[in-house]
Design an enzyme around this catalytic site. Sequence first.
Site, short mmCIF file in Angstrom:
data_model
loop_
_atom_site.label_atom_id
_atom_site.label_comp_id
_atom_site.label_asym_id
_atom_site.label_seq_id
_atom_site.Cartn_x
_atom_site.Cartn_y
_atom_site.Cartn_z
N LYS A 126 36.66 39.41 40.62
CA LYS A 126 37.33 40.37 39.74
C LYS A 126 37.47 41.74 40.41
O LYS A 126 38.48 42.42 40.22
CB LYS A 126 36.57 40.50 38.42
CG LYS A 126 36.81 39.33 37.47
CD LYS A 126 38.29 39.17 37.19
CE LYS A 126 38.59 38.35 35.94
NZ LYS A 126 40.03 38.02 35.85
N TYR B 52 32.13 35.53 39.69
CA TYR B 52 33.20 36.12 38.89
C TYR B 52 33.33 37.63 39.17
O TYR B 52 34.44 38.15 39.34
CB TYR B 52 32.86 35.84 37.42
CG TYR B 52 33.82 36.35 36.39
CD1 TYR B 52 35.03 35.68 36.13
CD2 TYR B 52 33.50 37.46 35.61
CE1 TYR B 52 35.89 36.14 35.13
CE2 TYR B 52 34.35 37.91 34.62
CZ TYR B 52 35.55 37.25 34.38
OH TYR B 52 36.39 37.69 33.40
P1 NAI Z 1 41.24 32.25 28.00
O1 NAI Z 1 40.39 31.16 28.54
O2 NAI Z 1 41.53 32.23 26.55
O3 NAI Z 1 42.59 32.31 28.81
C1 NAI Z 1 42.69 32.00 30.14
C2 NAI Z 1 43.82 31.02 30.32
O4 NAI Z 1 44.04 30.79 31.71
C3 NAI Z 1 43.55 29.66 29.72
O5 NAI Z 1 44.56 29.35 28.79
C4 NAI Z 1 43.53 28.70 30.91
O6 NAI Z 1 44.07 27.44 30.62
C5 NAI Z 1 44.37 29.43 31.88
N1 NAI Z 1 44.09 29.04 33.26
C6 NAI Z 1 42.88 28.79 33.81
N2 NAI Z 1 43.03 28.43 35.11
C7 NAI Z 1 44.35 28.43 35.37
C8 NAI Z 1 45.11 28.17 36.53
N3 NAI Z 1 44.52 27.81 37.69
N4 NAI Z 1 46.43 28.28 36.46
C9 NAI Z 1 47.04 28.65 35.30
N5 NAI Z 1 46.36 28.90 34.17
C10 NAI Z 1 45.03 28.79 34.20
O7 NAI Z 1 40.53 33.61 28.39
P2 NAI Z 1 40.85 35.15 28.05
O8 NAI Z 1 39.65 35.74 27.48
O9 NAI Z 1 42.12 35.30 27.35
O10 NAI Z 1 40.98 35.73 29.51
C11 NAI Z 1 42.16 36.19 30.09
C12 NAI Z 1 41.82 36.94 31.34
O11 NAI Z 1 41.08 38.09 31.00
C13 NAI Z 1 40.95 36.18 32.32
O12 NAI Z 1 41.36 36.48 33.63
C14 NAI Z 1 39.58 36.70 32.06
O13 NAI Z 1 38.74 36.56 33.18
C15 NAI Z 1 39.87 38.14 31.74
N6 NAI Z 1 38.83 38.81 30.98
C16 NAI Z 1 38.63 38.54 29.66
C17 NAI Z 1 37.67 39.20 28.96
C18 NAI Z 1 37.48 38.98 27.51
O14 NAI Z 1 36.69 39.72 26.89
N7 NAI Z 1 38.18 38.04 26.92
C19 NAI Z 1 36.75 40.13 29.61
C20 NAI Z 1 37.10 40.41 30.97
C21 NAI Z 1 38.10 39.75 31.62
#
Ligand code: NAI
Length: 711
Positions: free
Chosen positions: A166, A162
């Site tokens: 990233k 990851y």
């Molecule tokens: P989340 O899991 O709630 O949202 C991610 C969404 O992406 C999910 O709804 C999932 O279904 C969708 N997804 C996954 N693979 C996919 C694909 N191949 N095509 C289309 N949609 C897909 O997670 P969150 O926390 O909202 O994360 C959002 C972004 O922020 C991610 O990229 C995550 O890595 C990044 N992030 C989040 C952090 C946090 O503290 N929540 C920290 C650092 C980065």
Amino acid sequence: MSLTFEGKVVLVTGAGGGLGREYALAFGERGASVVVNDLGGDIKGGGKSSAAADKVVEEIRAKGGKAVANYDSVEDGEKLIQTALDTFGRIDIVVNNAGILRDRSFARTSDLDWDLIHRVHLRGSFMVTRAAWNHMKNQKFGRIIMTSSAAGIYGNFGQANYSAAKLGMLGLANTLAIEGQKYNIHCNTIAPTAGSRLTQTVMPPDLLESLKAEYVAPLVLWLCHEQCQESGGLFEVGAGWIGKLRWERSRGRTVRYKNQSMTPEAVRDQWDNICDFTDATKPASVQESLHTLVDALSKVDSEGGVAANPTASAATASSASGINPAVGQKLPETTFSFSHTQCILYALGVGMSTKDPDHLRFLYEGHEDFSCLPTFGVIPSQAAMMDGGLASAPGLNIDFTQVLHGEQYLELYKPLPTSVNTYSGEELVCYNQWSVFVVGAGGFGGKRTSEKAKTIVPPPKRAPDAVVIDSTTRDQAALYRLSGDWNPLHIDPSFAAMGGFKAPILHGLCSFGFAARHVLKQYANNDPTRFKAIKVRFVKPVLPGQSLQTEMWKEGNRIHIQCKVKETDAVVLSGAYVDLHGAPEASPEKLPQGGGLQSELVFAEIGRRIKDVGSELVKKVNAVFNWEITKDGKNAAEWTIDLKSGAGALHKGPYSGKADVTFTVSDEDFMEVVQGKLNPQKAFFAGKLKVRGNIMLSQKLEVILKDHAKL
Ligand code: NAI
């Protein structure tokens, strides 16, 4: 005024939950048409469902907003953009947010763990953004967000896959910001922290509660607004706090010394200094980063062979086996013809104008003194390099968009004619030396410098003796190119933007031409036959339309020059000089002839010896030595001991060709050496005796200097 997105079409990937959902709702509320993309899988990338995206679309519509769902994976980037185009007719903003996790300690990370993470985060962002790029480019508007992570920036246990993906997204964003600049496409990166299903397993519940996704969305909206001019930025955001990150670099240390090989011991000995962040700098581009290296090179060169570490062994050529086959390559012979047309075009290219009556002799073929500017001598050599197959030389597999012209040396052996038909090397007219840096082309093998390299020389430490200010025109580069430098960097705004420049820049050799003719006018009455040689280092670019300020210092027949952009005071040519052939008005006042200098006696004696046993010495030594004798820190006399041709000769002044080795030493230290009170090696390591050229030849000094102690 509140920020609205009326008329804008936004794609948010992974918008079925977490952060993405929050962005989609916020954009929808402020008037944007939103494509809500979500594959609807589990957090590890398994499964698929339309429910998540549909629900968010309903929420937006319920509040009176415009939204459509898309259920494709970001790996099919085209399909996501197609949904935007089919439904709303355009795409303005892309928020790359979709993500999954497959945390494992590094040793247990499988191929699949690695690939899936890269496919969704890095490749997915690439596929989606590339599909949108041309639409943004054509409409000259685009805003892109990359979602990175603190895990990428700082590393985090169990997240090797990851973290790598990233931080890869940050690299992607850095370059998109540069390539998009010209089209008003901005790309920024965020590293958010928020409670979501991705973080619920790693953060305590009450902390999750306070790290709301709605505390991240406002930054994303601002960065995507047309008013926001930020691009290429990296932001950490969470809990309502936002901070910007940038690179910091220690001042560092050069651990290479002229004419010595670079050693790991030197690195070890300077380690604390290399890692010391006092007075650190914040380079923001490859160009800025590279300037430091260029400065380091100049330091090594101008230190004139002073070793900071006297125990290090003297230069030994690096092992031949590792040397690139391009070293020593000879280009095929080429032919260059020119007539008065090229001479005049070149003169116009370097800013000559009929406004100045003095310039007419370079602009009008019917003028009684019609001449070609001496610096035109770079033009045939450039043609030879470009047309002569430099690009196909073996081992020279370089990216020509990464080539920076670092330095130029030009020496004329006779005044340039105003027209020439064919040349087959029968008569040597001029000598050119090009120094270029190729960004990212390290590992070349062999030495990093060359004994053949002409070095730059810093100007004397006093106010300049003369200053000439001259403006370039808006079309200066467009005109200069016609002399044969067709690099689009100097005319094509998009090509310039790719190189990281705000606008096309002037050719370094054009500023070089300006500076040279300033000297020619100031100190040689525009007489091209007085011109001998020029050396410059290119430091910073000039924009067509800016004014060039040439500062000059006269030291005998050498005119030191420094060239600045008048408007910004930025130095553009440094360490530069023009050597003139002597003329009646050459100032003898700076070169005390005889009198003052003790070394005069020694040279007189050397002259007598050469007369006696010159041919014997020529056999033994076979080299030309140039001596620069200084007094009170200033050049006071120059001598040439020619033990190469005929029966040898001594004469006062510089050598007409290229001396094999040049020594610079004060009158006093010279006497100490001659009298055997100061060992030449010691003088060298103490910095009292500077040596340029073939340092090994200094061993032959003894043959010349011995027996003078009795003087
Ligand atoms: P989340 O899991 O709630 O949202 C991610 C969404 O992406 C999910 O709804 C999932 O279904 C969708 N997804 C996954 N693979 C996919 C694909 N191949 N095509 C289309 N949609 C897909 O997670 P969150 O926390 O909202 O994360 C959002 C972004 O922020 C991610 O990229 C995550 O890595 C990044 N992030 C989040 C952090 C946090 O503290 N929540 C920290 C650092 C980065």
